[in-house]
Design an enzyme around this catalytic site. Structure first.
Site, PDB file in Angstrom:
ATOM      1  N   GLY A   1       3.298   1.756  -2.226  1.00 35.20           N
ATOM      2  CA  GLY A   1       4.573   1.701  -2.900  1.00 35.20           C
ATOM      3  C   GLY A   1       5.809   2.211  -2.190  1.00 35.20           C
TER       4      GLY A   1
ATOM      5  CE  LYS B   1      -2.166   0.107  -4.203  1.00 32.41           C
ATOM      6  NZ  LYS B   1      -1.784   1.026  -5.288  1.00 32.41           N
TER       7      LYS B   1
ATOM      8  CB  VAL C   1      -0.910  -0.019   1.214  1.00 27.67           C
ATOM      9  CG1 VAL C   1      -1.939   1.240   1.131  1.00 27.67           C
ATOM     10  CG2 VAL C   1      -1.690  -1.364   1.517  1.00 27.67           C
TER      11      VAL C   1
END
Ligand code: HSE
Length: 379
Positions: A117, A188, A115
Site C-alpha cells: 500500500g 504479495k 504490495v
C-alpha cells in the site's frame, strides 16, 4: 502528463484528489460504471474513448479484481499507454505476459501500491537488486489479519468476534476471505519474490494457510510460551532453490513483528551489502495507497519506463528445503504423532521440525477430518 483513472472507488477517488496537486499531471478521464458530473475530468463509461485518445499517456487501473481490469490493462499496453495499477491479483497471475507486453510496447508497467500500500517496498526492492543479491524477504503484508490477531491478543476475543469488530470498524471487508485465508498475502509474496529473485513464480505453488481457525485458546498457549501470533509470509533463495510460504506464525514476543499492532504492515529484506532492512507503515487505505500510485505516476512522468526486473527465470517453488516446528491444535491426536511431538502445551502440541511442504500437505488432508484444526509455524 495526461492520465486516465479507471475505477472511482476508495483509491480511485484518492488518486484523483492527490493528482490535482501535482502540476505535471492532468487527469483527463475518469472511467466508472456510472457518469460523474461533479469532476473536472471527463467522466466516461467506455474504455475505447480513452484508448482512442492519443493524448492520454498513462492509464491508472484501480478497478481491482480480475475482469475487466486485466482486459483494460492489456488493451492499454497494446495501445502504447503506460499502465500504473494497484491490482495484485492481475499482476500476480499475469506477471510474465504483462511484463513482456510492456517491454514490447516500450511503455511503463508500475504497480508499487500492489504490495505494501503506502510503503515504498517494491521500489526499494527494485533498487536493491541493482547491486545486491537478495537472500530473504519476509513480514506482515496484510493489515486486516494483523488487526484481527492483534485484537485477539489484546482482548482475548475469539476469531469470529474479532473479525466482526474489524468489519464494523471498516478494517475488514464484508467478504473477508481473500484476507483471512491468506490469498492477498500469497499474491504479495509472489510478486515480491519475482522482483527480489528475478524469477517468475506460479503463486499456486506458494504454501498458504490463513487465520480462519485461530482460537482464543491458541493465543493463550502462544502468549504463555513467550510468543505473539502473526500472519507471516516468507520467501528465501538458497543454493537448493526458492521457498515461499504464508502461515500463522508464533514469533518471539521481543521481535519487531510482535510489536506490529493494529492494521500496520512490516516487511523486511536480507541482502548482500545492505545486510538487513525493514519497512513499516500502512499497507492499505485511501490516501496511503493513492500516495504510492501518484508517486508511480510522477516517476513515469519523469521518464521511468523500466519494468521491475530484467531477469524472468521460470522456477518451481521448493518448500521441501525449509523446516521448522509447528504448534497444532486438533482432535486428530493419533494422526499427528508421526510428526514427533516435542512439547505438550495446555491446548495444543509443539512438533519437531518438519518441512513446510510436508506440513502443509498433511494439514490439507487433516482439515477434511477436522475442519477446526489450527497450525502455526514456531521459530
Ligand atoms: N486488504 C488488504 C489488507 C489491503 O488488509 O492489507 C489490500 O491488499
Amino acid at each position: 502528463m495526461n492520465i486516465a483513472i479507471l475505477g472511482f472507488g476508495t483509491v480511485g477517488y484518492g488518486v484523483y484528489e492527490l493528482a490535482q496537486k501535482v502540476p505535471e499531471v492532468d487527469v483527463k478521464y475518469i472511467l466508472d460504471l456510472k457518469k460523474h458530473d461533479d469532476i473536472s475530468a471527463k467522466s466516461v463509461t467506455d474504455i475505447n474513448e480513452i484508448l482512442n485518445d492519443a493524448s492520454v499517456d498513462t492509464v491508472v487501473e484501480l478497478i481491482g479484481g480480475h475482469h475487466p481490469a486485466y482486459d483494460f490493462i492489456v488493451a492499454s499496453l497494446k495501445s502504447g499507454k503506460n499502465v500504473i495499477t494497484a491490482n495484485k491479483l492481475v499482476i500476480c497471475e499475469h506477471y510474465e505476459e504483462l511484463t513482456a507486453l510492456a517491454k514490447e510496447n516500450k511503455v511503463a508497467l508500475r504497480y508499487t501500491a500492489a504490495v505494501g500500500g503506502g510503503i515504498p517496498w517494491l521500489t526499494n526492492l527494485e533498487r536493491t537488486i541493482k547491486t545486491s543479491s537478495v537472500h530473504k524477504i519476509r513480514g506482515i503484508f496484510n493489515g486486516t489479519t494483523n488487526y484481527i490477531l492483534d485484537a485477539m491478543h489484546s482482548t482475548s476475543a475469539q476469531f469470529e468476534d474479532a473479525l466482526k469488530e474489524a468489519q464494523k470498524l471498516g478494517f475488514a471487508e464484508a467478504d473477508p476471505s481473500s484476507d483471512i485465508d491468506g490469498l492477498d498475502t500469497k499474491r504479495k509474496i509472489a510478486i515480491s519474490s519475482n522482483i527480489a529473485f528475478g524469477i517468475v513464480t506460479d503463486s499456486n505453488e506458494v504454501n498458504v494457510i490463513g487465520i480462519r481457525n485461530v482460537t482464543a485458546e491458541a493465543i493463550k498457549d502462544c502468549e504463555a510460551h513467550g510468543y505473539i501470533c502473526r500472519l507471516i509470509a516468507k520467501a528465501r533463495r538458497c543454493d537448493e532453490g526458492v521457498s515461499a510460504w504464508v502461515e500463522p506464525t508464533f514469533v518471539k514476543n521481543d521481535t519487531v513483528y510482535a510489536s506490529v499492532t493494529q492494521n500496520f504492515n512490516h516487511i523486511s529484506i536480507d541482502a548482500d551489502n545492505l545486510g538487513y532492512g525493514s519497512f513499516f507503515g500502512y499497507g492499505a487505505g485511501r490516501y496511503p495507497t493513492a500516495f504510492t500510485v501518484v508517486n508511480d505516476v510522477i516517476d513515469v512522468a519523469n521518464g521511468n519506463k523500466k519494468t521491475y526486473n530484467e531477469n524472468m527465470e521460470k522456477i518451481s517453488i521448493n518448500n521441501d528445503i525449509v523446516a521448522h516446528s509447528y504448534y497444532i491444535i486438533t482432535s486428530l491426536v493419533d494422526e499427528i504423532k508421526e510428526l514427533g511431538i516435542k512439547e505438550t502445551w495446555k491446548y495444543g502440541v509443539l512438533t519437531e521440525p518438519i518441512s513446510i511442504r510436508k506440513m502443509h500437505t498433511l494439514y490439507a488432508k487433516l482439515l477434511e477430518k477436522d475442519p477446526k484444526i489450527f497450525i502455526a509455524g514456531v521459530y
